[in-house]
Design a protein around this motif. Structure first.
Motif: not given
Length: 212
Positions: A95-108
């Motif tokens: 349930e956290l994987r999509e949120e991780f992807s979203s936040e990592l894309s912001k960090q990128l």
């Protein structure tokens, strides 16, 4: 009988040469496609940065907005995130994987905007591309020429199942953005675990936005 055997060998040689040329031409075309994608995206970024400079709107916030429009859609976020998380991916609840992807894309994007905030009308030149043995990964050389220094970079792209080239890493002067992020995440997971790491990334993203 010998003449027939020789004729068969000749046919096989001709077929092998034809197949080799076909594969070489396909690889060349594929590398050219990757170069074209990098050139297209970087020309758009360069044009946006120049425009922000000339209109006195050259801020990290505006740079981030431009990158969200021109770069982010061309990044394979799923692949980038899985590579950054690496062995830690299994520790992330579903349930956290999509949120991780979203936040990592912001960090990128935040990382790119920080790097490009130092842009001072350097000329970005796209060089030759090369393919991995599998043909699924392309490396395209980029040269950034300024008045006092020249920097070299390598952009890495992944070919999607739809045969579209997508960005997933950039190596500047030998330092990989993906590898750097992976090292940061590994260290954070060891100290904070999955949920703590996600919270830390969120806080860093907010801090970066507020500093714009």
């Amino acid at each position: 009988m010998k003449k027939s055997s020789k004729k068969n060998v000749d046919i096989f040689v001709i077929l092998f040469i034809a197949l080799s040329l076909l594969i070489a031409n396909m690889a060349m075309a594929s590398a050219d496609d990757a170069e074209s994608k990098v050139k297209q995206v970087f020309e758009q970024i360069e044009s946006s940065l120049t425009n922000l400079k000339t209109t006195n709107q050259f801020t990290k916030s505006n740079i981030r907005d431009e990158l969200n429009k021109s770069l982010l859609p061309e990044v394979n976020i799923k692949f980038f995130s899985s590579k950054v998380l690496s062995k830690n991916l299994q520790k992330v609840p579903e349930e956290l994987r999509e949120e991780f992807s979203s936040e990592l894309s912001k960090q990128l994007i935040n990382t790119y905007s920080n790097m490009l905030s130092k842009y001072d009308n350097e000329k970005i030149t796209i060089g030759q591309g090369s393919l991995s043995k599998s043909g699924k990964i392309a490396m395209v050389n980029v040269t950034i020429v300024g008045e006092s220094a020249t920097n070299k970079a390598v952009v890495k792209l992944l070919k999607s199942n739809e045969d579209v080239w997508q960005f997933f890493d950039i190596v500047v002067e030998g330092i990989s953005l993906l590898d750097s992020k992976q090292a940061e995440i590994n260290s954070s997971f060891n100290k904070l675990g999955a949920e703590g790491t996600l919270q830390r990334i969120k806080e860093l993203n907010i801090r970066s936005i507020n500093a714009s």
